[in-house]
Design a protein around this motif. Structure first.
Motif, PDB file in Angstrom:
ATOM      1  N   TYR A  22      76.426  48.264 117.836  1.00 24.03           N
ATOM      2  CA  TYR A  22      77.741  48.153 117.397  1.00 24.03           C
ATOM      3  C   TYR A  22      78.143  48.945 115.984  1.00 24.03           C
ATOM      4  O   TYR A  22      77.468  48.366 115.306  1.00 24.03           O
TER       5      TYR A  22
ATOM      6  N   HIS B  19      78.175  47.580 112.271  1.00 27.33           N
ATOM      7  CA  HIS B  19      77.360  46.093 112.253  1.00 27.33           C
ATOM      8  C   HIS B  19      76.056  46.054 112.598  1.00 27.33           C
ATOM      9  O   HIS B  19      75.231  45.640 112.193  1.00 27.33           O
TER      10      HIS B  19
ATOM     11  N   ARG C 293      75.675  39.530 119.982  1.00 26.11           N
ATOM     12  CA  ARG C 293      75.036  38.757 118.557  1.00 26.11           C
ATOM     13  C   ARG C 293      74.503  39.852 117.703  1.00 26.11           C
ATOM     14  O   ARG C 293      73.305  40.338 118.279  1.00 26.11           O
TER      15      ARG C 293
ATOM     16  N   MET D  56      76.401  37.513 113.486  1.00 27.03           N
ATOM     17  CA  MET D  56      77.831  37.485 113.926  1.00 27.03           C
ATOM     18  C   MET D  56      77.877  37.885 115.384  1.00 27.03           C
ATOM     19  O   MET D  56      77.060  38.448 115.933  1.00 27.03           O
ATOM     20  N   THR D  57      78.955  36.804 115.878  1.00 25.39           N
ATOM     21  CA  THR D  57      79.203  37.159 117.381  1.00 25.39           C
ATOM     22  C   THR D  57      80.377  38.195 117.394  1.00 25.39           C
ATOM     23  O   THR D  57      81.463  37.850 116.853  1.00 25.39           O
ATOM     24  N   ILE D  58      80.256  39.319 118.247  1.00 28.82           N
ATOM     25  CA  ILE D  58      81.474  40.107 118.553  1.00 28.82           C
ATOM     26  C   ILE D  58      81.912  40.084 120.133  1.00 28.82           C
ATOM     27  O   ILE D  58      80.649  40.199 120.881  1.00 28.82           O
TER      28      ILE D  58
ATOM     29  N   VAL E  85      83.325  42.128 123.158  1.00 24.38           N
ATOM     30  CA  VAL E  85      83.738  43.580 123.458  1.00 24.38           C
ATOM     31  C   VAL E  85      84.108  43.295 124.818  1.00 24.38           C
ATOM     32  O   VAL E  85      83.302  43.235 125.829  1.00 24.38           O
TER      33      VAL E  85
END
Length: 160
Positions: A10, A13, A37, A43-45, A47
């Motif tokens: 990502y 990140h 993750r 961190m969790t994103i 999308v």
């Protein structure tokens, strides 16, 4: 379409994995999301699957592409803007593309600039961030540990 368990990158990140694909209610309809993750910080994103390409979500580079990244890190014939604001904006845009080759170009430019003059706080922070992104992805692409990947990067940029 990525599957659960796939390693992805990502932009800004770094390397993560698809932890799950979940449907969430958005504007009255169900929409599938990748739950990404980030490995470095946990961190969790979320999308939206149909926006994955647009936001720059991509697979980790192939091991065969690592030499190309290292070659970029060795370049000395780069044009570096003397205007701090323009340079910072250009570097940020390159990082946001998500391309490891563009990120490598930013690292190389900042390392060359650092040899000439003292970097601003913003550029020092950017330098450390892009170094971390590159080391992490090379490590995951090649299967070597972070220290080994860091040594490859440092050798390429001439900081050994």
């Amino acid at each position: 379409m990525y599957r659960t368990g796939t390693k992805v990158v990502y932009p800004t990140h770094g390397v993560g994995w698809i932890e799950a694909i979940e449907k969430k209610e958005v504007a009255g309809g169900l929409q599938p999301f990748y739950v990404v993750r980030i490995i470095g910080n946990g961190m969790t994103i979320l999308v939206p699957t149909q926006n994955a390409k647009r936001v720059g979500l991509r697979a980790v580079i192939e091991p065969s592409e690592i030499p190309k990244v290292l070659a970029i890190l060795k370049k000395n014939d780069l044009k570096i803007s003397s205007n701090w604001n323009r340079r910072f904006k250009d570097n940020l845009e390159r990082i946001r593309t998500g391309s490891l080759f563009e990120v490598a170009l930013v690292l190389r430019k900042l390392v060359l600039l650092q040899k000439e003059r003292c970097l601003s706080f913003g550029e020092k922070t950017m330098l450390e961030n892009v170094r971390r992104l590159i080391v992490s992805e090379i490590s995951h692409a090649s299967g070597i540990d972070q220290e080994g990947a860091r040594a490859l990067v440092e050798q390429a940029v001439g900081n050994h």
